[in-house]
Design an enzyme around this catalytic site. Structure first.
Site, PDB file in Angstrom:
ATOM      1  CB  SER A 101       7.183   5.510   2.254  1.00 12.69           C
ATOM      2  OG  SER A 101       6.096   4.758   2.787  1.00 12.69           O
ATOM      3  CG  ASP A 223       9.728  -0.473   7.445  1.00 18.47           C
ATOM      4  OD1 ASP A 223       8.733  -0.231   8.123  1.00 18.47           O
ATOM      5  OD2 ASP A 223      10.221   0.168   6.519  1.00 18.47           O
ATOM      6  CG  HIS A 251       8.383   3.148   6.968  1.00 15.73           C
ATOM      7  ND1 HIS A 251       8.498   2.274   6.020  1.00 15.73           N
ATOM      8  CD2 HIS A 251       7.384   4.073   6.353  1.00 15.73           C
ATOM      9  CE1 HIS A 251       8.003   2.661   4.900  1.00 15.73           C
ATOM     10  NE2 HIS A 251       7.372   3.771   5.259  1.00 15.73           N
TER      11      HIS A 251
END
Length: 271
Positions: A101, A223, A251
């Site tokens: 991320s 996602d 995610h």
């Protein structure tokens, strides 16, 4: 006398494990709302053959609370500076970074500034820009993000409950969303909001052309934070990159489908 948070090892709660005699080093960098413990299902597969370095971003996990300042951490570059300090302190060179991320772009910024640290990069659920722009699909309109900030500010723990389920996906395994909700809830609400703003308003698209490391992009089938178009954009704009879509949703595939991530990393390491 040195301030405690001038020591990056203590400041970022750095932990070194695995095979300490190995010449191969893997650094794992966590995303928003989690901490280094998110990697525990993955690192078991690499402990015998690699030295493993884990750390917490300031504002998360067991990083020193007093090290966080909204004025200092007002851009992703500040987090990249922290990663740089960790790598310098540990004399890192030619390591492999596995970043999830927001830490994916933190790793990109770090590598551009100090290319000697990493020889390969593995970026999971990465996004250079979360906002839609003419000709670019980031996944969010600015109004969506403003609504998100408002929800976090109005009732943080109610927001955590809803967001954790959507981001984790995997509704048949509610314990995963609960675990994410627990780490989100452990973050001071004002810090979480400030960090979320920095992340979602960031734009690293122009930096991508400066990255020349062999890079693996890992994306799930679905996602809510990062659409597939974003992963495809990264693939087009990062030279020497490879994109794989793993058999997972949400995610956080390193949590919900850790074996998929282990397999992807292992294949990339021997290429």
């Amino acid at each position: 006398m040195l301030l405690t948070h001038s020591d990056p090892i203590r400041k970022n709660n750095v932990n070194i494990t695995g095979n300490l005699n190995s010449t191969s080093t893997l650094i794992f960098a966590h995303g928003f709302g989690t901490d280094q413990t998110a990697w525990l299902p993955v690192i078991e597969a690499f402990k015998n053959d690699h030295r493993i370095i884990l750390y917490d971003n300031v504002g998360a996990g067991k990083a020193l609370p007093e090290a966080y300042s909204p004025n200092k951490y007002n851009s992703l570059q500040s987090y990249a500076d922290d990663l740089t300090n960790i790598c310098e302190r540990l004399n890192i060179s030619n390591a492999i970074i596995v970043a999830h991320s927001v830490s994916a772009m933190i790793a990109v910024l770090t590598t551009i500034g100090s290319p000697q640290f990493f020889k390969k990069m593995i970026l999971i659920g990465a996004s250079p820009c979360y906002r839609n722009d003419p000709g670019y699909t980031g996944g969010f309109e600015q109004k969506d993000l403003d609504d998100l900030y408002r929800a976090m500010d109005t009732n943080y723990f109610a927001w955590v409950s809803g967001f954790s389920s959507m981001a984790m996906a995997n509704p048949d395994r509610p314990e995963l969303a609960q675990s994410f909700a627990d780490t989100l809830s452990a973050i001071r609400p004002d810090i979480a909001l400030a960090v979320a703003r920095v992340i979602f308003q960031s734009d690293c698209r122009e930096k991508l052309q400066k990255l020349d490391k062999e890079t693996l992009l890992i994306q799930t089938k679905e996602d809510i934070a990062v659409p597939l178009q974003v992963a495809e954009y990264l693939h087009r704009h990062i030279s020497n990159s490879k994109l794989i879509i793993v058999n997972a949703s949400g995610h956080f595939p390193h949590i919900s489908a850790s074996q998929e991530i282990v397999n992807a990393i292992q294949h990339f390491l021997i290429e």
